[in-house]
Design a protein around this motif. Structure first.
Motif, PDB file in Angstrom:
ATOM      1  N   ALA A  80       0.175  -3.960  -4.839  1.00  0.00           N
ATOM      2  CA  ALA A  80       0.181  -2.980  -3.750  1.00  0.00           C
ATOM      3  C   ALA A  80      -1.099  -2.163  -3.866  1.00  0.00           C
ATOM      4  O   ALA A  80      -1.258  -1.366  -4.787  1.00  0.00           O
ATOM      5  N   ASP A 108      -3.933  -3.114   1.713  1.00  0.00           N
ATOM      6  CA  ASP A 108      -2.801  -3.363   2.613  1.00  0.00           C
ATOM      7  C   ASP A 108      -2.918  -2.560   3.899  1.00  0.00           C
ATOM      8  O   ASP A 108      -2.141  -2.765   4.834  1.00  0.00           O
ATOM      9  N   TYR A 155       0.271   5.350  -1.774  1.00  0.00           N
ATOM     10  CA  TYR A 155       0.581   4.037  -1.197  1.00  0.00           C
ATOM     11  C   TYR A 155       1.737   4.093  -0.197  1.00  0.00           C
ATOM     12  O   TYR A 155       1.663   3.513   0.885  1.00  0.00           O
ATOM     13  N   THR A 203       1.081   3.238   3.788  1.00  0.00           N
ATOM     14  CA  THR A 203       1.653   2.047   4.429  1.00  0.00           C
ATOM     15  C   THR A 203       2.612   2.456   5.548  1.00  0.00           C
ATOM     16  O   THR A 203       2.721   1.782   6.575  1.00  0.00           O
ATOM     17  N   GLY A 213       6.503  -8.218  -5.881  1.00  0.00           N
ATOM     18  CA  GLY A 213       5.396  -7.753  -5.053  1.00  0.00           C
ATOM     19  C   GLY A 213       5.685  -7.914  -3.564  1.00  0.00           C
ATOM     20  O   GLY A 213       5.229  -7.121  -2.737  1.00  0.00           O
ATOM     21  N   ASP A 222       7.776  -4.909  -2.841  1.00  0.00           N
ATOM     22  CA  ASP A 222       6.934  -3.709  -2.871  1.00  0.00           C
ATOM     23  C   ASP A 222       6.096  -3.564  -1.602  1.00  0.00           C
ATOM     24  O   ASP A 222       5.916  -2.462  -1.087  1.00  0.00           O
ATOM     25  N   ARG A 223       5.542  -4.672  -1.122  1.00  0.00           N
ATOM     26  CA  ARG A 223       4.561  -4.617  -0.042  1.00  0.00           C
ATOM     27  C   ARG A 223       5.145  -4.805   1.356  1.00  0.00           C
ATOM     28  O   ARG A 223       4.643  -4.240   2.322  1.00  0.00           O
ATOM     29  N   VAL A 234       8.182  -1.753   3.770  1.00  0.00           N
ATOM     30  CA  VAL A 234       7.592  -0.414   3.849  1.00  0.00           C
ATOM     31  C   VAL A 234       8.474   0.552   4.652  1.00  0.00           C
ATOM     32  O   VAL A 234       9.311   0.144   5.459  1.00  0.00           O
ATOM     33  N   PRO A 287       6.413  -1.495 -10.626  1.00  0.00           N
ATOM     34  CA  PRO A 287       5.656  -2.217  -9.598  1.00  0.00           C
ATOM     35  C   PRO A 287       5.321  -3.634 -10.077  1.00  0.00           C
ATOM     36  O   PRO A 287       5.265  -3.891 -11.282  1.00  0.00           O
TER      37      PRO A 287
END
Lengths: 183, 183
Positions: free
Chosen positions: A7, A11, A24, A28, A71, A74-75, A78, B66
């Protein structure tokens, strides 16, 4: 697919909301609202949006999903897309969807039973991620130690999974409360 | 440091043990024994070997670390180095070391208390990783919602951490049994 698990600032396409102090989560969220998330995230979110059922299939690494899948969580999930300020758990933004964690382990079922219960490790992924986003969770599908069982047993595992998939839509989600995990 | 979180064939330098069917766990184990792990992993393992105490500092993402840190666990703690066939938990290969998970959260302490206990999510990381490798675990250090508290409160958090570090060596490790986490 070599999905990027880290992250980072990459992004967010274009200008940051606050370039003085990078946060972050905030960045996002803001990028999502103005359509400024990176292309790979937009594509993954589209898949989630169109899906009625999310099946996560992976080898268990260290009582958890491998980093590449973590991941993805995490990404992709959002704020604004998967949950929002007061929209979490039963009010999460991905309400109406189902999920299922299907994984293989290195150790045998007995090994996991020695110290606690395999359900303990499901809490962060099932409750902390899916339930948080409002997604209901079906019973996990666990294949224990496929690398150490006979070819016949491995075939049985595949047959059992095939069978389960046929009637998956009739299954009731689990009661995603602490009791299910720890009692 | 842009650590690579993905566990792939690139972690093995040179010839594979079994090039017909790639098994990441087996291949990294074999590579470790013959000194054939990738350079970044060798460097990280050296740091672990030299350390008496491992402090993992991170922002909590989805009830967990993370992906970049999870990838460190997945790739660095290979069989032969951190544990072995019958060498796990109290017999793990990293015996004699201490660890501490120190993290910040997005939500307040009260939010985590609504549904279960924050300790539930420590099980996979503390027990499933560190305890499995024979590493003893100190009480976690949790800073709740630093982004939402006053500047004064944030300074208090830093002072408390500074204070704790001074006497860390005198602390007793936790009893890493299911009771600590779930009772």
């Amino acid at each position: 697919m070599q999905f990027e698990p880290r992250a980072t600032r990459n992004d967010i396409v274009g200008r940051l909301h606050n370039s003085e102090a990078f946060n972050y989560g905030v960045e996002t969220w803001e990028a999502y609202k103005r359509g400024g998330l990176s292309k790979d995230l937009v594509e993954e979110q589209k898949k989630v949006q169109e899906a009625d059922l999310l099946i996560f299939q992976f080898p268990l690494f260290w009582f958890n999903m491998p980093a590449i899948l973590k991941g993805w969580m995490d990404r992709v999930l959002v704020q604004g897309f998967a949950y929002d300020l007061s929209k979490a758990y039963d009010g999460g933004l991905l309400q109406g969807k189902l999920s299922l964690f299907s994984f293989t382990t290195g150790g045998t079922k007995e090994k996991y039973a020695i110290r606690g219960d395999i359900r303990y490790l499901l809490w962060p992924m099932q409750h902390g991620i899916m339930h948080f986003c409002g997604v209901k969770v079906l019973e996990p599908h666990i294949c224990y130690a496929p690398a150490f069982v006979s070819e016949e047993k491995r075939k049985e595992m595949l047959t059992a999974w095939t069978q389960r998939l046929k009637t998956l839509w009739k299954e009731e989600p689990i009661d995603c409360s602490p009791d299910w995990y720890f009692k």
